[in-house]
Design an enzyme around this catalytic site. Structure first.
Site, PDB file in Angstrom:
ATOM      1  N   CYS A   1       0.828  -1.215   0.000  1.00 11.57           N
ATOM      2  CA  CYS A   1       0.000   0.000   0.000  1.00 11.57           C
ATOM      3  C   CYS A   1       0.855   1.255   0.000  1.00 11.57           C
ATOM      4  CB  CYS A   1      -0.944  -0.017   1.189  1.00 11.57           C
ATOM      5  SG  CYS A   1      -0.123  -0.195   2.788  1.00 11.57           S
TER       6      CYS A   1
ATOM      7  N   ASN B   1      -9.095   3.997   0.756  1.00  5.20           N
ATOM      8  CA  ASN B   1      -8.397   2.788   1.169  1.00  5.20           C
ATOM      9  C   ASN B   1      -7.933   2.042  -0.083  1.00  5.20           C
ATOM     10  OD1 ASN B   1      -7.510   0.399   2.255  1.00  5.20           O
ATOM     11  ND2 ASN B   1      -9.363  -0.041   3.414  1.00  5.20           N
TER      12      ASN B   1
ATOM     13  N   HIS C   1      -1.034   0.206   7.903  1.00  4.01           N
ATOM     14  CA  HIS C   1      -1.679   0.339   6.599  1.00  4.01           C
ATOM     15  C   HIS C   1      -1.670   1.806   6.185  1.00  4.01           C
ATOM     16  CE1 HIS C   1      -4.004  -0.820   3.221  1.00  4.01           C
ATOM     17  NE2 HIS C   1      -5.151  -0.285   3.616  1.00  4.01           N
TER      18      HIS C   1
END
Length: 675
Positions: free
Chosen positions: A75, A266, A241
């Site tokens: 990510c 996200n 994250h």
């Protein structure tokens, strides 16, 4: 067109296969320590035209090309890739050089080339377009429209640079931003946001950062936020994250109160927020229904709204990339000014020579040093970029460069975050380029990092007046080898050059230079309530022992080494932080009404006080009378010490043309030396 009778059909085009990064497990895995290993038997490799009917490199509209995370925990990299969509000139001119083939072109041969910025240079990396798939679909990154392939191809190139896809499992958004843009990125601790977060010490080192500043930056640069450790009730955000901040909006509540909302995306591609401002949440009751409807209609897949207080509470860190103009210049995050002047020089910390450690070490002045000349009042950004320590050879024949940094994808840390040293940077202003280094470096710096950080790149932001500055990058521990790149970005003209090391130098902690030295030892005690006055921070400082010494007359300054040694008690007695100051006694005792000597500014200092048995300073002193004042940091700290003062004895040089075997002439030379 069919081949005519008797004609041989044209052979099928041979598509490129990258032998350096093959379609095999060696390109997927590093040590199989991540959850990716469970898919080892199921992953296949396919080219884009085997995945969809009409593959495209770039989308027709920005939404189609938005990033979406797959099975790989990268990510941090995908958030940085989103920056390329804010500056399309970076994506389709710099990172993807012009002239890329299309799958429908006659020029298509199954290979693509990307540029990645590495340690000061753009490198071109070519690989084939075979991509990892599960059940016929891309299993790692993909765009919102799965027939758009710029993102999975760039991800493959980045994996090749690092050695494997698994090497991308965790890393820093800031590092990937620099690799994809060649610019700068800053990380802001959200627990300090809204107050004064000083990443630097010294004048101009206090940066006021707030969500309001993010509001002004939202259209100019990438903003990412990270969750390191989720709070109770917000587990849906994940752990380690990274997210994208895609918008900020200021609203006026129905009661007249100000409300700041942040739109978060996200990379997983699913909405995961259950806070007050979720769809149907209580927060929307505070605003006009028309605004609620408008803002909720803007949400794309994986997006949600968060109010400022929730944001500061649930997220830990923000990463902000510096805007880059189409001309390739950075813009300041703080003033918006274009940093159109750039300089960069490589350097190295060499064990036993130039790895002096932080300012707590007497060897600090041995660190690499750089002259920075500022020609006009300027906003200046100075950074130290570490080259990671090498582990293995990568697939393009260079040393593997790991992702490093703290983790942002819930991965094991067995091979991450251990390739960078804690580094810092300090700068001093000097009146001219010929200076006494011990004297300059013992004074407070103009600016410096508050601490040594385990980041790939640390930076200072300063407003500097014209003149010469001395920049000293350092590791926290001494004798730690490493390589770095010193980068300078400025609104005004600057020049950067390395300070050349000299064999005789004036480096504290080094062995004495060759020659004859006369030494004097002075012993003393720090006694509670009598002679243990502590450092100059305390009013009792003048009660410390004040030891006299003198430097004899000579044609020039003398090289003097002053060493303070504290005697520990038997059986491992405690070591106290110690240091000393040297004061020059004025000729004739000074002017009437002048403050006592120990209340005046010292000529030189060996500070800050260090937890060491011995501290030392090598300096150049003119002839005269001096006082050295050894001290512990805190008052009433008892102990015994010895001060050793070594002064170089300058003799008239003797040049002999004689060779070995001429005994009488050699005796004559020795006789001269003794007189």
């Amino acid at each position: 067109m069919q081949a005519g009778r008797g004609e041989t059909p044209a052979p099928a085009r041979e598509l490129f296969r990258d032998a350096a990064f093959p379609a095999s497990d060696s390109s997927l895995f590093f040590n199989s320590s991540t959850p990716l290993a469970q898919f080892r038997e199921d992953i296949t490799w396919r080219r884009p035209q085997e995945i969809c009917a009409t593959p495209r490199l770039f989308p027709d509209n920005p939404w189609e090309g938005q990033v979406k995370q797959g099975l790989l925990g990268d990510c941090w990299f995908l958030c940085a890739c989103a920056a390329l969509q804010k500056g399309r000139h970076l994506l389709d001119q710099q990172v993807f050089p012009p002239g890329q083939p299309s799958w429908s072109d006659q020029t298509y041969r199954g290979s693509f080339t990307c540029r990645i910025w590495q340690f000061g240079h753009w490198i071109e990396v070519t690989t084939d377009d075979r991509l990892p798939c599960l059940a016929g679909r891309l299993c790692f990154s993909r765009c919102q429209r799965e027939d758009v392939f710029w993102l999975p191809l760039l991800e493959k190139v980045y994996a090749k640079v690092h050695g494997s896809y698994e090497h991308l499992w965790a890393g820093q958004v800031a590092d990937a931003l620099v690799d994809l843009t060649g610019g700068l990125a800053e990380r802001w601790n959200l627990k300090d946001l809204g107050g004064t977060s000083g990443k630097q010490d010294g004048p101009g080192g206090q940066e006021h950062r707030s969500c309001q500043q993010l509001l002004h930056l939202k259209d100019q640069c990438l903003i990412s936020c990270s969750v390191l450790s989720p709070r109770a009730g917000a587990r849906e955000l994940g752990e380690y994250h990274a997210f994208l901040v895609t918008d900020l909006r200021e609203l006026r509540g129905q009661a007249g109160q100000g409300i700041l909302l942040l739109r978060i995306q996200n990379p997983w591609g699913r909405r995961c927020w259950q806070g007050l401002w979720r769809e149907g949440g209580e927060g929307w009751s505070l605003v006009d229904p028309a605004e609620e409807s408008e803002l909720l209609s803007q949400l794309q897949e994986g997006e949600f709204w968060v109010e400022e207080k929730e944001f500061l509470r649930e997220f830990d860190e923000v990463t902000v990339g510096y805007p880059i103009t189409e001309a390739g210049h950075l813009q300041s995050l703080y003033t918006g000014e274009v940093l159109c002047h750039t300089q960069a020089l490589p350097g190295a910390w060499v064990k036993g020579q130039s790895a002096g450690g932080c300012r707590n070490n007497s060897t600090f002045p041995s660190n690499p040093k750089f002259w920075l000349r500022v020609s006009e009042p300027s906003e200046v950004h100075i950074t130290v970029l570490q080259r990671p320590r090498m582990r293995k050879t990568d697939c393009i024949g260079r040393a593997w460069v790991p992702a490093g940094g703290h983790y942002t994808s819930g991965s094991p840390a067995s091979f991450l975050g251990k390739d960078y040293q804690a580094v810092g940077l300090h700068i001093w202003k000097v009146e001219k380029r010929r200076v006494s280094l011990p004297r300059v470096l013992s004074a407070p710096p103009v600016a410096g990092t508050v601490c040594h950080a385990y980041d790939r790149e640390v930076q200072l932001h300063c407003e500097l007046s014209p003149g010469y500055y001395l920049a000293v990058p350092s590791t926290f521990l001494k004798d730690v080898p490493g390589q770095f790149l010193l980068r300078v970005f400025s609104t005004g003209k600057v020049s950067l050059s390395a300070v050349k090391a000299t064999s005789k130098g004036t480096t504290p902690g080094a062995t004495l230079p060759d020659g004859e030295w006369g030494t004097v030892q002075l012993r003393g005690f720090w006694r509670a309530g009598q002679t243990a006055g502590g450092s100059r921070n305390f009013a009792s400082y003048p009660t410390n022992p004040c030891l006299p010494f003198s430097v004899p007359d000579g044609p020039s300054t003398r090289c003097v080494r002053i060493t303070l040694h504290q005697h520990c008690q038997p059986r491992g007695g405690e070591i106290h932080p110690i240091g000393f100051h040297v004061f020059q006694v004025p000729v004739g005792g000074g002017s009437p009404g002048a403050p006592p000597l120990l209340l005046q500014e010292p000529l030189l200092s060996c500070v800050p006080h260090r937890y060491a048995q011995e501290v030392s300073q090598l300096c150049l002193l003119p002839a005269g009378t001096y006082r050295v004042v050894p001290s512990t940091y805190l008052p009433d700290t008892e102990g015994a010490f010895t001060v050793t003062i070594a002064t170089r004895i300058d003799r008239r040089p003797i040049h002999s043309q004689e060779v070995l075997g001429q005994f009488l002439q050699e005796v004559s030379v020795l006789a001269v030396r003794k007189t």
